[in-house]
Design a protein around this motif. Structure first.
Motif, mmCIF file in Angstrom:
data_model
loop_
_atom_site.group_PDB
_atom_site.id
_atom_site.type_symbol
_atom_site.label_atom_id
_atom_site.label_comp_id
_atom_site.label_asym_id
_atom_site.label_seq_id
_atom_site.Cartn_x
_atom_site.Cartn_y
_atom_site.Cartn_z
ATOM 1 N N THR A 196 0.831 -1.208 0.000
ATOM 2 C CA THR A 196 0.000 0.000 0.000
ATOM 3 C C THR A 196 0.868 1.261 0.000
ATOM 4 O O THR A 196 0.616 2.212 -0.749
ATOM 5 C CB THR A 196 -0.928 0.004 1.231
ATOM 6 O OG1 THR A 196 -1.787 -1.133 1.168
ATOM 7 C CG2 THR A 196 -1.765 1.273 1.267
ATOM 8 N N GLN A 197 1.918 1.269 0.834
ATOM 9 C CA GLN A 197 2.775 2.453 0.915
ATOM 10 C C GLN A 197 3.561 2.680 -0.376
ATOM 11 O O GLN A 197 3.683 3.812 -0.849
ATOM 12 C CB GLN A 197 3.723 2.324 2.103
ATOM 13 C CG GLN A 197 3.012 2.421 3.447
ATOM 14 C CD GLN A 197 3.987 2.527 4.610
ATOM 15 O OE1 GLN A 197 4.983 3.216 4.541
ATOM 16 N NE2 GLN A 197 3.668 1.844 5.703
ATOM 17 N N ASP A 199 2.770 1.669 -3.407
ATOM 18 C CA ASP A 199 1.842 2.095 -4.447
ATOM 19 C C ASP A 199 1.509 3.570 -4.299
ATOM 20 O O ASP A 199 1.405 4.306 -5.286
ATOM 21 C CB ASP A 199 0.557 1.255 -4.391
ATOM 22 C CG ASP A 199 0.769 -0.179 -4.854
ATOM 23 O OD1 ASP A 199 1.816 -0.454 -5.470
ATOM 24 O OD2 ASP A 199 -0.111 -1.025 -4.579
ATOM 25 N N TRP A 200 1.347 4.006 -3.061
ATOM 26 C CA TRP A 200 0.986 5.414 -2.805
ATOM 27 C C TRP A 200 2.159 6.350 -3.090
ATOM 28 O O TRP A 200 1.994 7.403 -3.709
ATOM 29 C CB TRP A 200 0.533 5.563 -1.349
ATOM 30 C CG TRP A 200 0.189 6.973 -0.985
ATOM 31 C CD1 TRP A 200 -0.883 7.712 -1.405
ATOM 32 C CD2 TRP A 200 0.935 7.822 -0.117
ATOM 33 N NE1 TRP A 200 -0.858 8.965 -0.852
ATOM 34 C CE2 TRP A 200 0.248 9.060 -0.049
ATOM 35 C CE3 TRP A 200 2.100 7.665 0.620
ATOM 36 C CZ2 TRP A 200 0.704 10.136 0.711
ATOM 37 C CZ3 TRP A 200 2.554 8.731 1.385
ATOM 38 C CH2 TRP A 200 1.859 9.950 1.424
#
Length: 233
Positions: A196-197, A199-200
């Motif tokens: 998630t990190q 990708d962000w």
């Protein structure tokens, strides 16, 4: 020119024996410093209190070294210098150093001297550990001192690992103290928040990153982030 460090657990409980070797850039006064900061805590630290005795040698003979401030020493030298000292390592948190019969955990920022003004020089470190022990550290010999002191080291009879890749970056969870802690629930959670990190953020500044977990005998919770790792107790 590389500065050299040699470390090994002392015969005295909780002590770490350290040898620091360097060559003066020019003859004369050399100012030796122990850091007074550490990652994650932006306030002065008194690590020097853990060094009871410090000796210097040059050309195989003892030379005078004088303490001129709480974490600073001064000596005169023309030839390569060797400084020998012991560090009391009994601070069992993510930012300290601990020497036990079944654990070597070192934050180099606590205990490695450097020549003032030469923090960006390349260095090598050699650590003596018991045969068969495993170790983890993100520092590669030949890196700069500033990189070394931002790279905690841990060694133990066993280190349980989980490795994976995310967006081209190598990740690892390194667990010391309990194989049972490395559950699928834990590894799935780490992989999920890592994905998630990344990708962000869209990119990651290093090619390899370690989550280092020390599951200690009594409940304790503390963590310190580093450039290439995070240490958690």
């Amino acid at each position: 020119m590389r500065n050299l460090y040699f470390l090994q657990p002392s015969a005295d409980p909780h002590y770490l024996d350290i040898t620091f070797r360097f060559t003066p850039r020019k003859p004369g006064k050399q100012v030796i410093q122990l850091p007074i900061w550490r990652p994650g805590r932006y306030q002065a630290q008194n690590f020097a209190k853990n060094i009871p005795v410090l000796q210097a040698f040059s050309g195989g003979a003892p030379i005078a070294i004088h303490k001129i401030a709480s974490s600073t020493w001064e000596l005169m030298a023309e030839e390569p210098v060797e400084i020998r000292y012991s560090y009391y390592a009994n601070q069992p948190d993510a930012g300290g150093s601990v020497i036990e019969t079944d654990l070597i955990y070192i934050n180099f920022i606590n205990c490695l001297l450097y020549v003032k003004g030469r923090e960006n020089e390349r260095c090598e470190i050699h650590i003596q550990k018991p045969d068969g022990w495993k170790s983890v550290c993100t520092f590669k010999n030949g890196g700069k001192y500033r990189e070394l002191v931002d790279s905690p080291y841990i060694a133990a009879p066993a280190i349980f690992q989980h490795k994976w890749k995310c967006n081209g970056v190598k990740f690892a969870i390194d667990v010391v103290g309990s194989r049972q802690a490395l559950t699928k629930k834990l590894t799935d959670a780490y992989e999920k928040f890592t994905q998630t990190q990344l990708d962000w953020m869209g990119h990651f500044p290093v090619k390899e990153y370690h989550y280092m977990l020390w599951v200690c005998p009594s409940p304790y919770y503390h963590g310190v982030e580093h450039t290439k790792s995070t240490m958690m107790v």
